[in-house]
Design an enzyme around this catalytic site. Structure first.
Site, PDB file in Angstrom:
ATOM      1  N   TYR A 104       0.850  -1.186   0.000  1.00 50.63           N
ATOM      2  CA  TYR A 104       0.000   0.000   0.000  1.00 50.63           C
ATOM      3  C   TYR A 104       0.887   1.239   0.000  1.00 50.63           C
ATOM      4  O   TYR A 104       1.938   1.251  -0.619  1.00 50.63           O
ATOM      5  CB  TYR A 104      -1.013  -0.038   1.156  1.00 50.63           C
ATOM      6  CG  TYR A 104      -2.184   0.860   0.862  1.00 50.63           C
ATOM      7  CD1 TYR A 104      -2.981   0.627  -0.259  1.00 50.63           C
ATOM      8  CD2 TYR A 104      -2.470   1.951   1.650  1.00 50.63           C
ATOM      9  CE1 TYR A 104      -4.038   1.466  -0.579  1.00 50.63           C
ATOM     10  CE2 TYR A 104      -3.533   2.800   1.344  1.00 50.63           C
ATOM     11  CZ  TYR A 104      -4.300   2.551   0.226  1.00 50.63           C
ATOM     12  OH  TYR A 104      -5.330   3.386  -0.100  1.00 50.63           O
ATOM     13  N   LYS A 175      -6.063  -1.763  -0.689  1.00 45.17           N
ATOM     14  CA  LYS A 175      -6.920  -1.603   0.490  1.00 45.17           C
ATOM     15  C   LYS A 175      -7.499  -2.942   0.938  1.00 45.17           C
ATOM     16  O   LYS A 175      -7.519  -3.272   2.130  1.00 45.17           O
ATOM     17  CB  LYS A 175      -8.051  -0.619   0.184  1.00 45.17           C
ATOM     18  CG  LYS A 175      -7.695   0.835   0.502  1.00 45.17           C
ATOM     19  CD  LYS A 175      -7.893   1.132   1.992  1.00 45.17           C
ATOM     20  CE  LYS A 175      -7.190   2.397   2.424  1.00 45.17           C
ATOM     21  NZ  LYS A 175      -7.768   3.634   1.943  1.00 45.17           N
TER      22      LYS A 175
END
Length: 565
Positions: A104, A175
């Protein structure tokens, strides 16, 4: 496809041979047992040795270490994810602190920019505007029938990088990886979606490799009708879904949240998730200093949907601590590129209007400027907390930070913009400019700062502390909506897990190695609040905890049994 039942139960599957090896949710690679290889027509298709998942993870870790750049590491991990999801999550779980910034932020930003260049294999759903009338058919093509969490983006405001078109798909994928790695939500329950409504990024439109719809972005009524078609199709396919809006442009983010939060179980992580983790951090920081958040004066740089969302949640928390709404709002100052938001400023967005300061209250300020800059505001307000959500690097200058420190012995400075290239000031500079006295929390990960032979750990105000627990709590409780009170309960629970508060030292936020513990606690608090709010069926605390345990997926291989389709 059910993959969260207890390990003792075998999984009956109809796939065999090369098809099974190509199925990321089911593939075990070299860990298929001798019996499974025989029963599923895999004999001779794999090396002789049967390995454990830990042996596979150790090899993958050694291979990972051989890559020199973060983007190459990201590509490698995505390849494992698209080949063997159970191994991917075991590897990430074993090395979460090392790998979270790779899967991420900040690395995912580069992956989004280069999405069409580094594309390997399809994952998730791409819904383009020309296919808008086929949404029901498109969603029926998703092989997993029991989807429980969708993260959707239109790619227009990816981190601080702007319009990335379908490259924004990297964000929902990343996510949802954290929903699983941190919150224990089975990958079989998750679906990343990008709404391809075109792009205004000319570089992408000119790129011969760009894989999205080559068209300027649709807007206004056409855009909202398209999103509405998507929402209705999702409700039809998965009525009990949790839908997370991600990285929508400011002009659309708040209107979409307002329109759909009471129609479908949904939230916007940029607005509500960022607010929840920020408020949790500030509650903990205030308690560590022996005070309450309601005693602090707060200045924001950045008055978009994210900044205003944080501000509103801070105001709600300070009201819980005893302030009136008017008193709470007088302690929050919003600065954007046009200066301090005031009641005489034209063309404010609807969500900004409640966050203005009255010009009549500013007449005593020490300034001759018509436009009140960040420095003017800091000099006159003398804030305890400075929060950056501007998406612009370097705006927390030395003069501003030193001015703040002049009036606040222990300032709290939070440059939250992502990725690291967009941060308002680096922790190294903030620590130096405050003579080592600032408490710093950032949006992207930073290494500890060494200043005058002392080590200063830097907390990452990462939404991953919040949204996986919210998702787990919603799934476990069966909540039909996400209320403001559920978000506040998540903030309060995060603050309760602060090492700085509980031990008098260390980081203001828990270590990433403890994030699953935090996610479970947040899930319980969110689920309990959902029951109290009437958006989930009331159960005993024991039953809710059992539901959380039952829904917490672990990256472990299960025994397979052959069945026919």
């Amino acid at each position: 496809m059910e993959t969260t039942t207890k390990k003792a139960r075998s999984l009956y599957i109809p796939y065999a041979g090369p098809v099974l090896l190509e199925f990321p949710l089911l593939n075990k690679g070299s860990a298929f047992s001798v019996e499974e290889r025989r029963n599923f027509n895999l004999s001779g298709l794999l090396p002789e040795v049967v390995e454990s998942i830990e042996e596979q993870a150790e090899r993958a870790w050694l291979q990972y270490q051989g890559f020199k750049t973060e983007i190459d590491k990201h590509i490698y991990l995505r390849n494992i994810q698209d080949t063997n999801e159970t191994l991917f999550y075991r590897l990430v779980q074993n090395h979460l602190e090392e790998m979270m910034p790779v899967i991420y932020t900040p690395t995912v930003g580069a992956a989004c920019e280069r999405f069409s260049e580094i594309y390997r294999r399809a994952r998730g759903v791409f819904i383009s505007y020309p296919n808008r009338h086929n949404m029901d058919d498109i969603l029926q093509n998703v092989p997993n029938h029991n989807i429980k969490v969708i993260v959707v983006t239109d790619g227009e405001r990816i981190l601080g990088l702007g319009d990335q078109g379908i490259g924004g798909m990297g964000i929902p994928i990343g996510k949802l990886s954290l929903y699983t790695a941190c919150g224990g939500i089975s990958p079989a329950y998750t679906l990343p979606v990008v709404l391809d409504v075109g792009t205004n990024n000319q570089q992408l439109l000119n790129d011969p490799l760009y894989m999205g719809w080559r068209h300027p972005r649709i807007t206004d009524d056409e855009y909202y009708a398209f999103v509405d078609e998507f929402i209705q199709a999702v409700k039809q396919r998965w009525p009990d879904i949790l839908l997370q809006f991600e990285d929508f442009a400011q002009k659309n983010a708040m209107p979409l949240l307002t329109r759909y939060r009471d129609e479908i179980c949904s939230f916007n992580d940029d607005i509500q998730g960022t607010a929840a983790v920020t408020v949790g951090t500030l509650i903990a920081a205030s308690r560590a200093a022996g005070s309450q958040l309601s005693e602090q004066k707060i200045v924001f740089l950045g008055a978009g949907s994210a900044g205003c969302g944080i501000a509103e949640q801070i105001i709600a928390q300070t009201q819980r601590e005893g302030l009136s709404e008017d008193a709470a709002r007088q302690k929050v100052f919003m600065v954007d590129r046009f200066g301090l938001l005031t009641d005489r400023m034209p063309n404010l967005l609807s969500f900004q209007t409640k966050l203005v300061q009255k010009c009549d209250n500013l007449q005593h300020w020490d300034t001759e400027n018509d436009v009140l800059s960040l420095l003017d505001v800091v000099r006159n307000v003398k804030p305890d907390i400075l929060i950056g959500v501007s998406g612009q690097t370097g705006l927390f200058t030395e003069e501003i930070i030193r001015e703040m420190h002049k009036h606040c012995p222990r300032p709290i400075v939070m440059p939250l913009s992502n990725p690291t290239s967009r941060v308002e000031a680096t922790p190294q500079d903030i620590i130096a400019w405050t003579e080592g006295n600032a408490l710093v929390a950032t949006g992207s990960p930073f290494s500890p700062v060494i200043w005058k032979d002392k080590v200063y750990p830097i907390a990452q105000c990462n939404n991953a502390y919040i949204f996986p627990g919210i998702g787990l709590g919603v799934i476990a409780s069966g909540a039909s909506r996400i209320t403001d009170e559920m978000l506040m309960s998540a903030s309060e629970t995060l603050a309760k897990h602060s090492p700085l508060v509980n031990n008098g030292e260390g980081l203001v936020l828990p270590a990433l190695k403890d994030i699953q513990v935090v996610s479970r606690a947040i899930a319980f608090a969110v689920g309990k609040m959902a029951q109290q709010q009437g958006v989930a069926v009331k159960t005993s605390a024991e039953a809710l905890q059992q539901a959380i345990d039952d829904n917490f997926w672990k990256p472990e291989y299960r025994d397979y049994r052959r069945t026919s389709i």
